[in-house]
Motif scaffolding. Structure first.
Motif, PDB file in Angstrom:
ATOM      1  N   GLU A 230       0.819  -1.221   0.000  1.00 43.15           N
ATOM      2  CA  GLU A 230       0.000   0.000   0.000  1.00 43.15           C
ATOM      3  C   GLU A 230       0.852   1.269   0.000  1.00 43.15           C
ATOM      4  O   GLU A 230       0.390   2.347  -0.339  1.00 43.15           O
ATOM      5  N   HIS A 231       2.133   1.116   0.363  1.00 47.25           N
ATOM      6  CA  HIS A 231       3.006   2.302   0.429  1.00 47.25           C
ATOM      7  C   HIS A 231       3.088   3.038  -0.911  1.00 47.25           C
ATOM      8  O   HIS A 231       3.154   4.258  -0.958  1.00 47.25           O
ATOM      9  N   PHE A 234       0.611   5.860  -1.647  1.00 47.34           N
ATOM     10  CA  PHE A 234       0.868   7.118  -0.928  1.00 47.34           C
ATOM     11  C   PHE A 234       2.035   7.878  -1.567  1.00 47.34           C
ATOM     12  O   PHE A 234       2.020   9.102  -1.658  1.00 47.34           O
ATOM     13  N   ALA A 237       0.756   9.460  -4.660  1.00 49.81           N
ATOM     14  CA  ALA A 237      -0.147  10.577  -4.356  1.00 49.81           C
ATOM     15  C   ALA A 237       0.661  11.858  -4.155  1.00 49.81           C
ATOM     16  O   ALA A 237       0.281  12.944  -4.607  1.00 49.81           O
ATOM     17  N   ASP A 238       1.816  11.724  -3.483  1.00 48.98           N
ATOM     18  CA  ASP A 238       2.707  12.866  -3.282  1.00 48.98           C
ATOM     19  C   ASP A 238       3.369  13.276  -4.590  1.00 48.98           C
ATOM     20  O   ASP A 238       3.366  14.428  -4.991  1.00 48.98           O
TER      21      ASP A 238
END
Lengths: 251, 154
Positions: A230-231, A234, A237-238
């Motif tokens: 899942e990392h 994220f 997203a950044d």
């Protein structure tokens, strides 16, 4: 596209560089001390520079009029083929260091082999990148030793990171269909060759660092096929926010 | 009128590294070649120091501006990677300029024996493998106690 496999092969390494580069960039202004803040961001810069060279080449092979930016900013998580190792969170400095060391011991020997690629462009990117990763490996290796052979606190903490990251060590040298075809065609490298050199280096540094080599060789896999932890979501997203929110915007 | 290669090189001598404004791109080994074809078309060939060097874009812009200022518009700038840039390409003139500026030039014979650019002492110590830019590391002089940048071998 004339050579889909070559494109896929390049993307694997480009994504490793970009995602680890992005992880290290998170430390900008947050490093444990100024010198190491500068070190991690300098390495980040080298990695992103290497990623750009690979993406530029991949975009040309794609023949769709796309650029390096399309590949970095507009692909989704399952299109990314980086290994799970490089998307692991920074954790404490020991974890950042050991993750880096596991990556550097791959990239250094990988580029050393890729320099002999039958594809001139890949060979020249490898020659350029190899010099940089040699220096990275010296830095991360020195720190593994310094922390491992340091205080009780630093020893215990990096040992914990060694244990945690051990099962992420080998995906990067596991052979998939893309690697196989690339090696057969002559532009890819033999990961078997790299494995041996890399394991020797890791063993030597762990010994000097008075660290215990974890038992077992179970390897988490999936990243090279686009199945991520899942990392990665994220991280993207950044990384991709600006281009997603304001398509085509330029700095 | 066709401009000669040496005239172009003279113009480009004004293009300095934006991070170290005393050293020209030729002295740094970034300027790899200048080609002038029979019909006067110019190709400037450059090579990056480090893959992620943020100065490359600025260097290209500076080359662009320097040539246009002299009324030269018919040119292109090509970036090559191979053979990879090395500090061995730095000229003696470049090394002298660096030292004058306070940066210890690369010492390929022994990277642990670095002369302090301020006082000349060899009693110096590496503080950090990474310095203010990708191409430098940070040293300290144990005699004059000044910290200084060292342009590392690459």
């Amino acid at each position: 596209m004339q050579d889909q496999n070559k494109f896929n092969y390049i993307i694997q390494q480009a994504d490793n560089c970009l995602i680890l580069g992005q992880r290290l960039a998170e430390l900008c202004g947050h490093g444990p001390v100024l010198e190491q803040d500068i070190a991690t961001t300098n390495i980040s810069l080298d990695l992103i520079g290497q990623a750009r060279l690979f993406y530029q080449y991949a975009a040309e092979l794609q023949e769709e009029g796309k650029t390096e930016d399309d590949l970095a900013y507009l692909r989704d998580a399952w299109d990314f083929k980086n290994v799970l190792l490089v998307e692991q969170p920074n954790g404490d400095f020991g974890k950042t260091i050991f993750r880096q060391f596991l990556y550097d011991t791959f990239s250094c020997y990988f580029y050393e082999e890729l320099m002999k690629s039958s594809d001139e462009r890949l060979a020249s990117i490898a020659a350029k990148s190899h010099k940089e990763t040699l220096y990275h490996m010296k830095w991360s290796g020195d720190w593994v030793i310094r922390l491992g052979d340091g205080t009780e606190e630093s020893h215990n903490r990096i040992q914990q990171s060694v244990n945690e990251l051990w099962s992420y060590k080998d995906e990067i040298i596991s052979v998939n269909a893309v690697d196989q075809e690339a090696e057969k065609a002559g532009y890819g490298v033999s990961l078997e060759l790299i494995k041996e050199k890399r394991n020797e280096k890791i063993k030597a540094v762990l010994e000097e660092a008075t660290l215990t080599t974890p038992e077992g060789d179970y390897a988490h896999k999936g990243g090279k096929e686009g199945t991520h932890s899942e990392h990665l979501g994220f991280i993207l997203a950044d990384l991709q926010f600006l281009q997603r929110a304001y398509p085509g915007n330029e700095w | 009128m066709v401009i000669s290669k040496s005239q172009i090189e003279e113009i480009l001598d004004e293009v300095k590294d934006p991070e170290i404004p005393v050293i020209s791109i030729a002295d740094l080994g970034i300027l790899r070649d200048v080609k002038v074809s029979d019909d006067g078309f110019i190709e400037v060939v450059i090579t990056p120091t480090y893959t992620g060097c943020p100065a490359m874009m600025e260097i290209e812009r500076d080359i662009n501006n320097a040539l246009k200022k002299e009324g030269i518009n018919d040119f292109k700038i090509t970036t090559v990677l191979s053979p990879a840039w090395s500090t061995d390409l730095m000229t003696e003139e470049g090394k002298a300029r660096l030292k004058e500026y306070g940066i210890a030039p690369p010492n390929p014979t022994n990277e642990e024996d670095i002369e302090c650019p301020n006082c000349g002492s060899r009693n110096t110590k590496l503080l950090s493998q990474f310095g203010s830019t990708a191409c430098k590391s940070l040293f300290k002089c144990n005699d004059c106690l000044e910290p200084f940048d060292y342009f590392k071998c690459h």
